[in-house]
Design a protein around this motif. Sequence first.
Motif, mmCIF file in Angstrom:
data_model
loop_
_atom_site.group_PDB
_atom_site.id
_atom_site.type_symbol
_atom_site.label_atom_id
_atom_site.label_comp_id
_atom_site.label_asym_id
_atom_site.label_seq_id
_atom_site.Cartn_x
_atom_site.Cartn_y
_atom_site.Cartn_z
ATOM 1 N N ILE A 180 12.370 -8.228 32.812
ATOM 2 C CA ILE A 180 13.303 -9.291 32.452
ATOM 3 C C ILE A 180 13.131 -10.412 33.471
ATOM 4 N N CYS A 181 13.050 -11.635 32.995
ATOM 5 C CA CYS A 181 13.002 -12.804 33.879
ATOM 6 C C CYS A 181 13.684 -13.952 33.142
ATOM 7 N N ASP A 182 14.985 -14.075 33.342
ATOM 8 C CA ASP A 182 15.803 -15.020 32.594
ATOM 9 C C ASP A 182 16.495 -16.006 33.519
ATOM 10 N N VAL A 184 20.021 -17.515 33.808
ATOM 11 C CA VAL A 184 21.329 -17.054 33.331
ATOM 12 C C VAL A 184 22.391 -18.075 33.718
ATOM 13 N N PRO A 238 22.126 -15.434 29.131
ATOM 14 C CA PRO A 238 20.753 -15.922 29.301
ATOM 15 C C PRO A 238 20.521 -17.178 28.465
ATOM 16 N N HIS A 240 17.367 -19.084 29.124
ATOM 17 C CA HIS A 240 15.919 -19.362 29.117
ATOM 18 C C HIS A 240 15.183 -18.093 29.527
ATOM 19 N N ASP A 241 14.201 -17.701 28.690
ATOM 20 C CA ASP A 241 13.385 -16.514 28.957
ATOM 21 C C ASP A 241 12.027 -16.967 29.486
ATOM 22 N N TYR A 242 11.792 -16.730 30.788
ATOM 23 C CA TYR A 242 10.544 -17.165 31.397
ATOM 24 C C TYR A 242 9.333 -16.353 30.910
#
Length: 245
Positions: A180-182, A184, A238, A240-242
Amino acid sequence: MRSQDVPRAFATPLDRPAYPPTRYRFTDREYLSITYRTDPEVLDRLLPEPLSVAEPLVRFEVMRMPDVTGLGDCTEAAQLVEVLYEGERAEFGLAMYVDSVPAISSGRELSAYPKKGGSPRLALEGDTLVGTLDYGSVRVATATMGFKHAPMDPAEARAELTLPTFMVQVVPGYDGKPRICDLVRTRITDITVKSAFRGPARLQLFAHALAPLADLPVHEIVDAWHILTDLTLGPGEPVHDYLAG
């Protein structure tokens, strides 16, 4: 425990999680907050897209939290950057240092607060409010402010405390790569401002390899306030999802 029961567990350890399944309400949460101007070049290196900087402003704050639902008594220090997101004024949580394992665990796991261990302190010494942060035995920040010099409009205090806060949540997978890399977003709600004052302030930051607050040097004090509140932390969302590219 049967396999179908395991997903019902709230957190680990399974038989007694590090923090309770509750919405966190803060009573008599006390802020010493100092906003200062810093190097824009350093902010450019630290700030993740799609956030942007209008002015190179950073907020250092120490929060005394004597009554937190489910967490008890703790103190926290934080370094936040003033940012814009889609034209809206907000803050980016760069680092937070807390003296409570449950507060660290819940903040990191339930949301995206960048919390790690530290020894912050907030106290009134004569006519001066003093906030400090130690990392281990080493002093990394000292903040001082004159006590209750000028009343602050409660509506302005409420607006400052309810700015949206952005953080990056990184959860690694078992292969060491991010799972996971969001980016938030969260916001404080249900807030009651009990007291709000401004005053003259100074802030010293000291270099440290693992608590690098001084990487954002203090060039000019822009604002300082001392606020006492009751409030509830809103859930993280969240935005934006990188990993999606």
